[in-house]
Design a protein around this motif. Structure first.
Motif, PDB file in Angstrom:
ATOM      1  N   SER A  90       0.853  -1.196   0.000  1.00 52.59           N
ATOM      2  CA  SER A  90       0.000   0.000   0.000  1.00 52.59           C
ATOM      3  C   SER A  90       0.884   1.240   0.000  1.00 52.59           C
ATOM      4  O   SER A  90       1.915   1.279   0.677  1.00 52.59           O
ATOM      5  CB  SER A  90      -0.890   0.034   1.241  1.00 52.59           C
ATOM      6  N   LEU A  91       0.459   2.240  -0.777  1.00 51.48           N
ATOM      7  CA  LEU A  91       1.187   3.496  -0.856  1.00 51.48           C
ATOM      8  C   LEU A  91       0.205   4.641  -0.695  1.00 51.48           C
ATOM      9  O   LEU A  91      -0.837   4.662  -1.353  1.00 51.48           O
ATOM     10  CB  LEU A  91       1.919   3.625  -2.196  1.00 51.48           C
ATOM     11  N   MET A  92       0.535   5.564   0.209  1.00 59.67           N
ATOM     12  CA  MET A  92      -0.280   6.757   0.401  1.00 59.67           C
ATOM     13  C   MET A  92       0.532   7.957  -0.069  1.00 59.67           C
ATOM     14  O   MET A  92       1.667   8.166   0.378  1.00 59.67           O
ATOM     15  CB  MET A  92      -0.668   6.949   1.864  1.00 59.67           C
ATOM     16  N   ALA A  93      -0.047   8.728  -0.986  1.00 56.54           N
ATOM     17  CA  ALA A  93       0.582   9.942  -1.494  1.00 56.54           C
ATOM     18  C   ALA A  93      -0.129  11.120  -0.842  1.00 56.54           C
ATOM     19  O   ALA A  93      -1.274  11.419  -1.160  1.00 56.54           O
ATOM     20  CB  ALA A  93       0.461   9.990  -3.012  1.00 56.54           C
ATOM     21  N   CYS A  94       0.566  11.752   0.092  1.00 58.05           N
ATOM     22  CA  CYS A  94      -0.076  12.799   0.894  1.00 58.05           C
ATOM     23  C   CYS A  94       0.714  14.095   0.812  1.00 58.05           C
ATOM     24  O   CYS A  94       1.618  14.240  -0.011  1.00 58.05           O
ATOM     25  CB  CYS A  94      -0.215  12.321   2.342  1.00 58.05           C
ATOM     26  N   ASP A  95       0.375  15.029   1.697  1.00 62.99           N
ATOM     27  CA  ASP A  95       1.082  16.304   1.757  1.00 62.99           C
ATOM     28  C   ASP A  95       1.924  16.357   3.035  1.00 62.99           C
ATOM     29  O   ASP A  95       1.910  15.435   3.849  1.00 62.99           O
ATOM     30  CB  ASP A  95       0.107  17.474   1.655  1.00 62.99           C
ATOM     31  N   ASP A  96       2.658  17.448   3.179  1.00 61.12           N
ATOM     32  CA  ASP A  96       3.545  17.590   4.335  1.00 61.12           C
ATOM     33  C   ASP A  96       2.795  17.582   5.663  1.00 61.12           C
ATOM     34  O   ASP A  96       3.285  17.034   6.657  1.00 61.12           O
ATOM     35  CB  ASP A  96       4.356  18.880   4.224  1.00 61.12           C
ATOM     36  N   ALA A  97       1.609  18.200   5.694  1.00 62.47           N
ATOM     37  CA  ALA A  97       0.851  18.247   6.949  1.00 62.47           C
ATOM     38  C   ALA A  97       0.489  16.836   7.411  1.00 62.47           C
ATOM     39  O   ALA A  97       0.645  16.500   8.594  1.00 62.47           O
ATOM     40  CB  ALA A  97      -0.405  19.101   6.777  1.00 62.47           C
ATOM     41  N   ARG A  98       0.031  16.018   6.491  1.00 59.92           N
ATOM     42  CA  ARG A  98      -0.378  14.643   6.845  1.00 59.92           C
ATOM     43  C   ARG A  98       0.819  13.799   7.267  1.00 59.92           C
ATOM     44  O   ARG A  98       0.754  13.068   8.249  1.00 59.92           O
ATOM     45  CB  ARG A  98      -1.106  14.003   5.655  1.00 59.92           C
ATOM     46  N   ILE A  99       1.922  13.927   6.527  1.00 60.17           N
ATOM     47  CA  ILE A  99       3.073  13.089   6.890  1.00 60.17           C
ATOM     48  C   ILE A  99       3.691  13.551   8.199  1.00 60.17           C
ATOM     49  O   ILE A  99       4.231  12.747   8.952  1.00 60.17           O
ATOM     50  CB  ILE A  99       4.111  12.979   5.751  1.00 60.17           C
ATOM     51  N   ALA A 100       3.574  14.852   8.517  1.00 62.45           N
ATOM     52  CA  ALA A 100       4.055  15.338   9.816  1.00 62.45           C
ATOM     53  C   ALA A 100       3.242  14.711  10.946  1.00 62.45           C
ATOM     54  O   ALA A 100       3.796  14.344  11.994  1.00 62.45           O
ATOM     55  CB  ALA A 100       3.988  16.865   9.881  1.00 62.45           C
ATOM     56  N   GLU A 101       1.926  14.570  10.738  1.00 63.93           N
ATOM     57  CA  GLU A 101       1.086  13.884  11.729  1.00 63.93           C
ATOM     58  C   GLU A 101       1.548  12.442  11.924  1.00 63.93           C
ATOM     59  O   GLU A 101       1.659  11.963  13.060  1.00 63.93           O
ATOM     60  CB  GLU A 101      -0.376  13.872  11.281  1.00 63.93           C
ATOM     61  N   LEU A 102       1.796  11.754  10.815  1.00 62.19           N
ATOM     62  CA  LEU A 102       2.235  10.355  10.885  1.00 62.19           C
ATOM     63  C   LEU A 102       3.617  10.245  11.512  1.00 62.19           C
ATOM     64  O   LEU A 102       3.874   9.339  12.315  1.00 62.19           O
ATOM     65  CB  LEU A 102       2.233   9.727   9.491  1.00 62.19           C
ATOM     66  N   ASN A 103       4.507  11.165  11.162  1.00 62.80           N
ATOM     67  CA  ASN A 103       5.859  11.156  11.718  1.00 62.80           C
ATOM     68  C   ASN A 103       5.819  11.407  13.220  1.00 62.80           C
ATOM     69  O   ASN A 103       6.586  10.815  13.988  1.00 62.80           O
ATOM     70  CB  ASN A 103       6.715  12.209  10.997  1.00 62.80           C
ATOM     71  N   THR A 104       4.914  12.257  13.661  1.00 61.07           N
ATOM     72  CA  THR A 104       4.737  12.516  15.097  1.00 61.07           C
ATOM     73  C   THR A 104       4.202  11.271  15.793  1.00 61.07           C
ATOM     74  O   THR A 104       4.734  10.838  16.825  1.00 61.07           O
ATOM     75  CB  THR A 104       3.764  13.694  15.319  1.00 61.07           C
ATOM     76  N   GLU A 105       3.168  10.699  15.215  1.00 55.90           N
ATOM     77  CA  GLU A 105       2.518   9.540  15.832  1.00 55.90           C
ATOM     78  C   GLU A 105       3.430   8.328  15.925  1.00 55.90           C
ATOM     79  O   GLU A 105       3.470   7.644  16.949  1.00 55.90           O
ATOM     80  CB  GLU A 105       1.261   9.178  15.032  1.00 55.90           C
ATOM     81  N   PHE A 106       4.165   8.034  14.858  1.00 53.77           N
ATOM     82  CA  PHE A 106       4.918   6.787  14.810  1.00 53.77           C
ATOM     83  C   PHE A 106       6.394   6.916  15.154  1.00 53.77           C
ATOM     84  O   PHE A 106       7.025   5.921  15.502  1.00 53.77           O
ATOM     85  CB  PHE A 106       4.771   6.142  13.426  1.00 53.77           C
ATOM     86  N   ARG A 107       6.948   8.141  15.049  1.00 55.38           N
ATOM     87  CA  ARG A 107       8.372   8.289  15.309  1.00 55.38           C
ATOM     88  C   ARG A 107       8.674   9.358  16.342  1.00 55.38           C
ATOM     89  O   ARG A 107       9.838   9.580  16.674  1.00 55.38           O
ATOM     90  CB  ARG A 107       9.108   8.603  14.003  1.00 55.38           C
ATOM     91  N   GLY A 108       7.628  10.063  16.808  1.00 48.79           N
ATOM     92  CA  GLY A 108       7.843  11.109  17.795  1.00 48.79           C
ATOM     93  C   GLY A 108       8.560  12.325  17.241  1.00 48.79           C
ATOM     94  O   GLY A 108       9.145  13.102  17.998  1.00 48.79           O
ATOM     95  N   LYS A 109       8.519  12.499  15.916  1.00 47.75           N
ATOM     96  CA  LYS A 109       9.187  13.635  15.267  1.00 47.75           C
ATOM     97  C   LYS A 109       8.119  14.496  14.601  1.00 47.75           C
ATOM     98  O   LYS A 109       7.590  14.125  13.555  1.00 47.75           O
ATOM     99  CB  LYS A 109      10.199  13.134  14.234  1.00 47.75           C
ATOM    100  N   PRO A 110       7.805  15.659  15.181  1.00 46.91           N
ATOM    101  CA  PRO A 110       6.688  16.481  14.688  1.00 46.91           C
ATOM    102  C   PRO A 110       7.039  17.350  13.473  1.00 46.91           C
ATOM    103  O   PRO A 110       6.755  18.536  13.440  1.00 46.91           O
ATOM    104  CB  PRO A 110       6.330  17.324  15.900  1.00 46.91           C
ATOM    105  N   THR A 111       7.665  16.758  12.497  1.00 45.49           N
ATOM    106  CA  THR A 111       8.040  17.481  11.278  1.00 45.49           C
ATOM    107  C   THR A 111       7.718  16.620  10.063  1.00 45.49           C
ATOM    108  O   THR A 111       7.641  15.394  10.155  1.00 45.49           O
ATOM    109  CB  THR A 111       9.552  17.785  11.267  1.00 45.49           C
ATOM    110  N   PRO A 112       7.564  17.262   8.906  1.00 49.21           N
ATOM    111  CA  PRO A 112       7.386  16.466   7.687  1.00 49.21           C
ATOM    112  C   PRO A 112       8.672  15.744   7.320  1.00 49.21           C
ATOM    113  O   PRO A 112       9.767  16.157   7.712  1.00 49.21           O
ATOM    114  CB  PRO A 112       7.007  17.488   6.621  1.00 49.21           C
ATOM    115  N   THR A 113       8.539  14.689   6.582  1.00 48.72           N
ATOM    116  CA  THR A 113       9.671  13.936   6.039  1.00 48.72           C
ATOM    117  C   THR A 113       9.269  13.499   4.635  1.00 48.72           C
ATOM    118  O   THR A 113       8.105  13.638   4.252  1.00 48.72           O
ATOM    119  CB  THR A 113      10.031  12.741   6.948  1.00 48.72           C
TER     120      THR A 113
END
Length: 165
Positions: free
Chosen positions: A42-65
């Motif tokens: 599965s691949l999700m193509a999102c924007d910086d805001a969404r990936i920042a949420e995911l990065n915060t939730e799963f890696r504890g890093k509140p920034t886009p990647t």
């Protein structure tokens, strides 16, 4: 290979993401000797805001990647620089899930621009990179990074993408 693509950010419509993803996945699995028809991704193509949420939730890093990945199974080797335990197909079973990948458009576009690379090349690289993570590769040690980057360079060459390193 079953590939489920969810496009959350309209900016991704500028690329043929389905074709790019299929080519990158097929090249990766072929290079590793993994028969693609037994797997799904599965691949999700999102924007910086969404990936920042995911990065915060799963890696504890509140920034886009640029890319995040979630392997369906831990295949990492116990010894740095060694090959992970690649999946073995079950020809009689359902396709096995390899994992999930998320890409952030703004970060990918900015990095491609800063690196003087076509966006399509950079995104292909990140799809390969994310899939290799799903297959148990990482870059936590120098030995692991050398192995992973070597495969990335080899796979990307089959796609006509220059060495990103």
């Amino acid at each position: 290979m079953e590939i489920d693509i969810l496009i959350e950010a309209p900016a991704w419509d500028a690329l043929d993401l389905a074709q790019m993803t299929e080519a990158a996945v097929e090249a990766t699995l072929a290079t590793l000797g993994v028969t693609s028809r037994f797997y799904e991704l599965s691949l999700m193509a999102c924007d910086d805001a969404r990936i920042a949420e995911l990065n915060t939730e799963f890696r504890g890093k509140p920034t886009p990647t640029n890319v995040l990945s979630w392997p369906a199974e831990d295949r990492a080797p116990n010894t740095p620089g060694k090959m992970p335990a690649l999946p073995l197909p079950d020809p009689n079973g359902m396709p096995e899930e390899l994992g999930d990948i998320a890409l952030a458009f703004e970060t990918c576009a900015r990095e491609a621009d800063e690196g003087g690379k076509p966006l399509a090349h950079h995104v292909s690289h990140l799809i390969v990179h994310g899939l290799l993570h799903c297959l148990g590769f990482d870059h936590e040690t120098d030995a692991d990074a050398a192995l992973m980057e070597g495969f990335e360079t080899q796979i990307l060459a089959t796609l006509g993408v220059p060495d990103p390193y």
